[in-house]
Design a protein around this motif. Structure first.
Motif, PDB file in Angstrom:
ATOM      1  N   UNK A 107       0.842  -1.198   0.000  1.00  0.00           N
ATOM      2  CA  UNK A 107       0.000   0.000   0.000  1.00  0.00           C
ATOM      3  C   UNK A 107       0.878   1.250   0.000  1.00  0.00           C
ATOM      4  N   UNK A 108       1.909   1.235   0.830  1.00  0.00           N
ATOM      5  CA  UNK A 108       2.775   2.414   0.899  1.00  0.00           C
ATOM      6  C   UNK A 108       3.535   2.641  -0.401  1.00  0.00           C
ATOM      7  N   UNK A 109       3.788   1.555  -1.127  1.00  0.00           N
ATOM      8  CA  UNK A 109       4.473   1.706  -2.415  1.00  0.00           C
ATOM      9  C   UNK A 109       3.610   2.492  -3.404  1.00  0.00           C
ATOM     10  N   UNK A 110       2.310   2.498  -3.169  1.00  0.00           N
ATOM     11  CA  UNK A 110       1.398   3.250  -4.045  1.00  0.00           C
ATOM     12  C   UNK A 110       1.209   4.682  -3.567  1.00  0.00           C
ATOM     13  N   UNK A 111       1.821   5.003  -2.431  1.00  0.00           N
ATOM     14  CA  UNK A 111       1.643   6.349  -1.881  1.00  0.00           C
ATOM     15  C   UNK A 111       2.977   7.098  -1.895  1.00  0.00           C
TER      16      UNK A 111
END
Ligand code: ATP
Ligand code: MG
Lengths: 261, 435
Positions: A107-111
């Protein structure tokens, strides 16, 4: 966010020198559900993996665009960040990495950096999605796919789908290995994703998944290309009659990719 | 480079050193015997790793260390090793060859727990120390390194837990090689009497990337009948230190000894961990992780010997090798005749991150008894491209994906380290070494 479009144009793919996809054309728009069916060994998983950037497959011809962007020039992680998702037929097992750490990293990789998802919010979302999919809570702390049963792995793929909310998802045999109840649960999860923006390509052998998730379009693959497309009725006919009539109609003897057309 | 193999220390030096420390005669005798033997005994047997050019003789033997009156006087990287979750009431900090800080809870003292440096112990508890020191565990005459250890011992810890005493809080020792050339001839003697329980964690740290020195470490652990000992360690000597580490356990009936070793040295290292399961139902897990980098060469041995009936030994070692580093992982399970119903299992896995790295796993099972179970698994390989594809297909960068796989690979051991802070610190050491 406006609906995305994934365009696959004349895609040719080789593995170890052997051509497996021989010119696939397919366009998936946000809001549409496509089903891809076809006998074993006709190139369905190859199509899915090649779009995502599997290291073993070599693209020899053709193009793939996501909203006009050339997907084939992107690294695998960039494809995901651009909005693609692949639920794999055989997900990898990764020892020592907990499911929940993996999900949070994804998820953080998308943010943006500095805008990581707050831990409490993450836990709440994960718990919610796990409830939807009737996944045991202790799966969050288990190592990624390690020792998961076939059905647990499939549910875990859909858990990731629900949390990552991609623009276009490809689901490769997400129904194989699921019991009847699990099939319903997983189908419900996928249907929850359904909206005008989300596009989905579902690879399956069975009508029973399509009973729960009605596709807008159905495609049949043989010999490494799409040989027939139609509406949901096509899947019903395949269920009732098998593939012989298509082979007859098109004059195909051997449907696998090894055969020259 | 001409490499000396004999020490520049003689009988007179050793005698004076011993006298200066006010040591009992029995101990001085061990030193002198060690000195004599160290000249004639061969180096420990290390197959497949060339140790001929390693520095074993160039070091400073006797280096003082200042006491501290508050943790604020410690540099940040030492302070980072302190347990955040406790008041650090059961802690010794050894600085070069002296104790800089020592504390033990009154309630433990009242119950008879002894936790002190080894020199104090051999005076105040001479019998107890003499009974266990290099007798049943590691012997002076095993090889040149153990003999040299006895001769030159210059620091150490004695931890004694009396019968039935359960120590709840972990006991921690930080061995801080502050002087870049100071050598550690360090001895840890841990005695857990019947039905006692204790958790011990040690950290070795130095910063000598340029200066050369040696560490010669012997740990002897006695887990007497029905006791439970958990022993965690993070070895993190810098590049200039050549290490010989010998950790030995002796486990009695119904007793348990758990090892969790973070073998993170940056210099050349020989490290062996032998556990003797003497009593019926004795149990040991020997878990170890290692990361090799640069040009370092390392040889690791995990060996569990079964003497007691129905004893169980489990070896788990995972190593990551990068750059031009090399490492051999020997796993030995030995079931002696008479140790029926015993189980010897081992798993050794090596992950290589570069073309130049070399790793080798040697699983060995030696079984002299019929009615037993045993098994081994070993693998040497590279990061699986399909695992990376899977992680990256979720948006995770290649670098981050590799990081996850590597940490994951080491996690089964890391999470066994008994103090959370030390676990966290080990993860950071790993992070620093693999990046
Ligand atoms: N990694 C690989 N190495 C060698 N051949 C491969 C590899 N992956 C796929 N192939 C070959 O490519 C062909 C198509 O395989 P693919 O997995 O795409 O079929 P599929 O349509 O998904 O079949 P199924 O319905 O059984 O999942 C098969 O002949 C297969 O053996
Ligand atoms: Mg397939």
């Amino acid at each position: 966010m406006a609906a995305s479009t994934l365009e696959i144009k004349n895609l040719h793919v080789q593995i170890e020198g052997e051509e497996i996809l021989k010119g696939v054309n397919l366009t998936i728009r946000g809001g549409e559900f496509h089903a891809v069916m076809g006998p074993n060994g006709t190139g369905k998983s190859t199509l899915a993996s090649a779009i995502m950037g599997h290291p073993k497959f070599e693209i020899t011809e053709g193009e793939v665009f996501l909203d006009g962007e050339n997907v084939l020039e992107m690294e695998v992680d960039e494809r995901a960040q651009a909005g693609l998702f692949l639920a794999m037929q055989y997900p990898s097992e990764i020892s020592g990495v907990t499911n929940s750490d993996f999900l949070r990293s994804s998820i953080n990789a998308h943010r943006e950096e500095g805008d990581e998802i707050p831990l409490m919010k993450f836990i709440k979302e994960m718990d919610g999605a796990m409830d939807d999919l009737e996944i045991d809570k202790n799966m969050a702390q288990r190592y990624l796919n390690e020792g998961f049963s076939g059905g647990e792995k499939k549910r875990n793929e859909i858990l990731q789908l629900m949390m990552l909310k991609p623009a276009i998802a490809i689901l490769d045999e997400i129904d194989s290995g699921l019991d009847i109840d699990a099939l319903k649960v997983v189908a419900n999860g996928i249907n929850k994703m359904r909206n005008e923006e989300f596009g989905c390509l579902i690879i399956t052998h069975y009508q029973r998944l399509l009973d729960y998730i009605t596709p807008d379009h159905v495609h049949v693959m043989m010999q490494g290309r799409v040989v027939k497309s139609g509406g949901p009725e096509l899947a019903h006919r395949l269920e009732a009659e098998g593939y012989d009539w298509i082979k007859e109609e098109l004059g195909i003897d051997d449907e696998t990719v090894g055969q020259k057309a | 480079m001409a490499v000396e193999t004999q020490l520049p220390y003689d009988k007179q030096y050793i005698t004076e050193y011993s006298d200066k420390r006010n040591e009992p005669n029995w101990f001085k005798d061990i030193r002198l015997k060690g000195l004599e033997l160290s000249e004639e005994l061969p180096m420990p047997v290390v197959k497949k790793t060339r140790i001929r050019n390693w520095n074993f003789t160039n070091f400073k033997h006797d280096v003082a260390g200042e006491k501290i009156s508050s943790f604020d006087e410690l540099p940040e990287r030492i302070r980072a090793l302190l347990d955040e979750d406790s008041d650090n009431n059961n802690l010794i900090i050894v600085r070069n060859n002296d104790v800089a800080y020592a504390s033990l809870e009154d309630s433990l003292k009242d119950q008879g727990v002894i936790f002190t440096d080894i020199f104090t112990a051999m005076n105040e508890h001479s019998d107890l120390v003499q009974k266990h020191f290099m007798q049943e565990g590691v012997k002076v005459d095993e090889n040149k390194m153990t003999a040299r250890h006895a001769a030159l011992l210059n620091s150490g810890i004695f931890l004694y837990v009396p019968k039935k005493v359960v120590v709840e809080q972990p006991i921690q020792v930080i061995f801080w090689q502050e002087d870049q050339e100071a050598a550690f001839f360090n001895h840890v003697l841990l005695v857990a009497e019947e039905q006692s329980e204790v958790t011990y964690v040690e950290n070795y740290v130095s910063e000598n990337d340029e200066e050369e020195t040696v560490a010669n470490i012997v740990s002897e652990v006695f887990a007497h009948d029905a006791s439970k000992v958990s022993y965690g360690a993070v070895d993190h000597f810098a590049k200039g230190t050549t290490s010989y580490v010998n950790r030995r356990g002796t486990v009695g009936r119904d007793a348990t000894l758990e090892w969790a070793l973070g073998q993170m040295n940056d210099g050349n290292t020989i490290s062996e961990n032998i556990t003797n399961l003497m009593g019926e139902n004795a149990l040991s897990h020997a878990k170890a992780v290692s990361v090799g980098r640069g040009n370092q060469a390392q040889d690791f041995t995990a060996n569990i010997r079964h003497f007691g009936k129905a004893s169980e030994g489990y070896i788990l070692q995972h190593g990551v090798m990068k750059d031009q580093s090399s490492a051999i992982f020997n796993g030995i399970g030995k079931i002696e005749h008479g140790a029926s119903k015993s189980n010897a299992e081992q798993e050794s896995r090596v992950l290589m991150l570069s073309e130049g790295a070399r790793g080798d796993a040697n699983p060995i099972l030696l079984i002299d008894e019929d009615d037993v179970t045993a098994g081994h698994a070993a693998s040497v390989g590279r990061v699986d491209p399909l695992q990376l594809f899977y992680l990256m297909s979720r948006g995770i960068s290649q670098h981050e994906a590799e990081r996850l796989v590597i940490h994951g690979f080491l996690d089964p051991v890391v999470r066994e380290i008994p103090i959370k802070t030390v676990q966290k610190q080990l993860r950071e050491v790993i992070e620093g070494k693999v990046n």
